[in-house]
Design an enzyme around this catalytic site. Structure first.
Site, mmCIF file in Angstrom:
data_model
loop_
_atom_site.group_PDB
_atom_site.id
_atom_site.type_symbol
_atom_site.label_atom_id
_atom_site.label_comp_id
_atom_site.label_asym_id
_atom_site.label_seq_id
_atom_site.Cartn_x
_atom_site.Cartn_y
_atom_site.Cartn_z
ATOM 1 N N ASN A 209 27.041 -11.263 13.977
ATOM 2 C CA ASN A 209 26.781 -12.629 13.626
ATOM 3 C C ASN A 209 26.371 -13.923 13.965
ATOM 4 O O ASN A 209 27.563 -14.044 13.429
ATOM 5 C CB ASN A 209 26.685 -11.924 12.088
ATOM 6 C CG ASN A 209 26.396 -13.150 11.309
ATOM 7 O OD1 ASN A 209 25.146 -14.090 11.359
ATOM 8 N ND2 ASN A 209 26.415 -12.843 9.681
ATOM 9 N N TRP A 210 25.593 -14.181 14.755
ATOM 10 C CA TRP A 210 25.170 -15.372 15.217
ATOM 11 C C TRP A 210 25.722 -17.028 13.806
ATOM 12 O O TRP A 210 26.119 -17.444 13.912
ATOM 13 C CB TRP A 210 24.563 -16.085 15.941
ATOM 14 C CG TRP A 210 24.522 -15.610 17.153
ATOM 15 C CD1 TRP A 210 25.027 -14.291 17.284
ATOM 16 C CD2 TRP A 210 23.632 -15.972 18.240
ATOM 17 N NE1 TRP A 210 25.148 -13.865 18.841
ATOM 18 C CE2 TRP A 210 23.869 -14.978 19.565
ATOM 19 C CE3 TRP A 210 22.428 -16.726 19.145
ATOM 20 C CZ2 TRP A 210 23.034 -14.662 20.112
ATOM 21 C CZ3 TRP A 210 21.669 -16.721 19.770
ATOM 22 C CH2 TRP A 210 22.176 -15.537 20.785
ATOM 23 N N LYS A 211 24.931 -16.625 13.067
ATOM 24 C CA LYS A 211 25.329 -17.274 11.868
ATOM 25 C C LYS A 211 23.932 -18.115 11.940
ATOM 26 O O LYS A 211 23.339 -18.072 12.487
ATOM 27 C CB LYS A 211 26.677 -17.196 10.665
ATOM 28 C CG LYS A 211 27.597 -16.359 10.966
ATOM 29 C CD LYS A 211 28.474 -16.588 9.563
ATOM 30 C CE LYS A 211 29.270 -15.156 9.699
ATOM 31 N NZ LYS A 211 30.782 -15.058 9.082
ATOM 32 N N HIS B 216 24.906 -9.716 3.270
ATOM 33 C CA HIS B 216 26.291 -10.224 3.896
ATOM 34 C C HIS B 216 26.871 -11.869 2.577
ATOM 35 O O HIS B 216 26.543 -11.672 1.677
ATOM 36 C CB HIS B 216 25.998 -11.573 4.996
ATOM 37 C CG HIS B 216 27.424 -12.019 5.679
ATOM 38 N ND1 HIS B 216 27.769 -13.064 5.365
ATOM 39 C CD2 HIS B 216 28.017 -11.267 6.430
ATOM 40 C CE1 HIS B 216 28.828 -13.025 5.565
ATOM 41 N NE2 HIS B 216 29.142 -12.165 7.292
ATOM 42 N N GLU C 159 28.415 -14.609 2.682
ATOM 43 C CA GLU C 159 28.140 -15.484 2.561
ATOM 44 C C GLU C 159 26.234 -15.673 2.150
ATOM 45 O O GLU C 159 26.418 -17.208 1.222
ATOM 46 C CB GLU C 159 27.285 -16.666 3.603
ATOM 47 C CG GLU C 159 29.357 -16.065 4.443
ATOM 48 C CD GLU C 159 29.219 -16.977 5.810
ATOM 49 O OE1 GLU C 159 28.342 -16.483 6.627
ATOM 50 O OE2 GLU C 159 30.216 -16.229 6.559
ATOM 51 N N GLU D 228 33.629 -5.627 4.498
ATOM 52 C CA GLU D 228 33.581 -7.014 5.066
ATOM 53 C C GLU D 228 34.481 -7.916 4.049
ATOM 54 O O GLU D 228 34.403 -7.915 3.255
ATOM 55 C CB GLU D 228 33.090 -7.514 5.831
ATOM 56 C CG GLU D 228 31.612 -7.289 6.512
ATOM 57 C CD GLU D 228 31.130 -8.527 7.673
ATOM 58 O OE1 GLU D 228 31.332 -8.925 8.001
ATOM 59 O OE2 GLU D 228 30.037 -9.153 6.439
ATOM 60 N N GLY E 276 36.173 -15.022 9.411
ATOM 61 C CA GLY E 276 36.406 -17.016 9.321
ATOM 62 C C GLY E 276 37.019 -16.705 9.090
ATOM 63 O O GLY E 276 37.996 -18.392 9.667
ATOM 64 N N SER F 134 37.309 -11.111 11.281
ATOM 65 C CA SER F 134 38.127 -11.424 12.260
ATOM 66 C C SER F 134 38.100 -10.575 13.198
ATOM 67 O O SER F 134 39.429 -9.954 13.413
ATOM 68 C CB SER F 134 39.371 -12.561 11.755
ATOM 69 O OG SER F 134 39.152 -13.476 10.800
ATOM 70 N N GLY G 183 31.360 -11.888 13.682
ATOM 71 C CA GLY G 183 30.659 -13.258 13.287
ATOM 72 C C GLY G 183 31.509 -14.699 14.494
ATOM 73 O O GLY G 183 30.849 -14.648 15.963
HETATM 74 P P1 PGA Z 1 34.097 -13.200 11.776
HETATM 75 O O1 PGA Z 1 32.972 -12.905 10.660
HETATM 76 O O2 PGA Z 1 34.048 -11.857 12.665
HETATM 77 O O3 PGA Z 1 33.999 -14.850 12.299
HETATM 78 O O4 PGA Z 1 35.668 -12.698 10.401
HETATM 79 C C1 PGA Z 1 32.664 -12.124 10.365
HETATM 80 C C2 PGA Z 1 31.065 -11.850 9.633
HETATM 81 O O5 PGA Z 1 31.497 -12.687 8.768
HETATM 82 O O6 PGA Z 1 30.395 -10.636 9.481
#
Ligand code: PGA
Length: 254
Positions: free
Chosen positions: A9-11, A98, A100, A170, A176, A216, A237
């Protein structure tokens, strides 16, 4: 058995040239180096989908996904993107719910139930995210919260429909932050989610659904996390933005 999946997931990162460079590096490394049969899914921002789809071409192991979509087919929804549009750009998967999206864009379990149903009707595979915030975990409420998220968004589906869903557990406190759940914590929650599905549907349905861990995941912890019996891969991510790191995470299944 269940599909193994590593999704990146590049966000909201990468210009189009940066995204194309990243994607072509990953595609080549995966083709040349990966021994296992995991599905690799690249999930760039919407506007890069077509460009990345052209790079994927006929590659067998690499798929394309989107980070979100709207719950209606078309119409006056300025700034939104429909499931049919994603399919027409070559996407096969879409992340829904997600943390976010839940936190910054107010997505509720009820809305996610609509979105899941809708993308399935459009032949896309939803990657449905669930997971608790730190204060919920510390208060011991994580199982209850995740049960509610899964029940509300997915348990209106038929057995045939839910089989097509990929779930990503998650924990919000691990996204993150560099703080990953331990392999035991991940396994515990994945088994818990699978048991909930078995109780609602049956064991065979539960055993057919891939449950990914996200939060992470890095090349140095992927192998241990992915080796847990109920962990079928990862939603990545930060580490998905580095082709070498991301490929090494895929290679954790070798
Ligand atoms: P991260 O994000 O690997 O940077 O912790 C995971 C995600 O948001 O799917």
């Amino acid at each position: 058995m269940r599909k193994k999946i590593v999704a990146g997931n590049w966000k909201m990162n990468c210009s189009l040239p940066e995204g194309k460079k990243l994607a072509s590096e990953v595609i080549h490394m995966v083709e040349d180096e990966v021994q296992n049969d995991a599905q690799v899914i690249l999930i760039p921002p919407f506007i890069h989908l077509t460009g990345i789809h052209n790079l994927i071409g006929s590659t067998k192991k690499v798929f394309l996904g989107a980070q979100n979509c709207h719950q209606h087919q078309s119409g006056a929804f300025t700034g939104e993107v429909s499931a049919a549009m994603l399919v027409s750009c070559g996407a096969s998967h879409v992340i829904l719910g997600h943390s976010e999206r839940r936190e910054y864009f107010g997505e509720t379990d009820e809305l996610l139930a609509e979105k899941v149903k809708f993308v399935l009707e459009n032949s896309l595979t939803p990657i449905f995210c669930c997971g608790e915030r730190l204060e919920v975990r510390e208060a011991g409420g994580h199982e209850k919260l995740v049960t509610m998220q899964v029940e509300k968004a997915l348990f209106g589906l038929s057995a045939e429909e839910i089989r097509k869903v990929v779930i990503a557990y998650e924990p919000v406190w691990a996204i993150g932050t560099g703080k990953t759940a331990s392999a035991e914590q991940a396994q515990e929650m994945h088994a818990f989610i699978r048991n909930q599905i078995a109780a609602k549907y049956d064991q065979e349905v539960a055993d057919s659904i891939s449950i990914l861990y996200g939060g992470s995941v890095k090349p140095d912890n992927a192998r241990e996390i992915f080796s847990q019996p109920d962990v079928d891969g990862g939603l990545i991510g930060g580490a998905s933005l580095k082709s070498r790191d991301f490929t090494n995470i895929v290679k954790a299944f070798d």
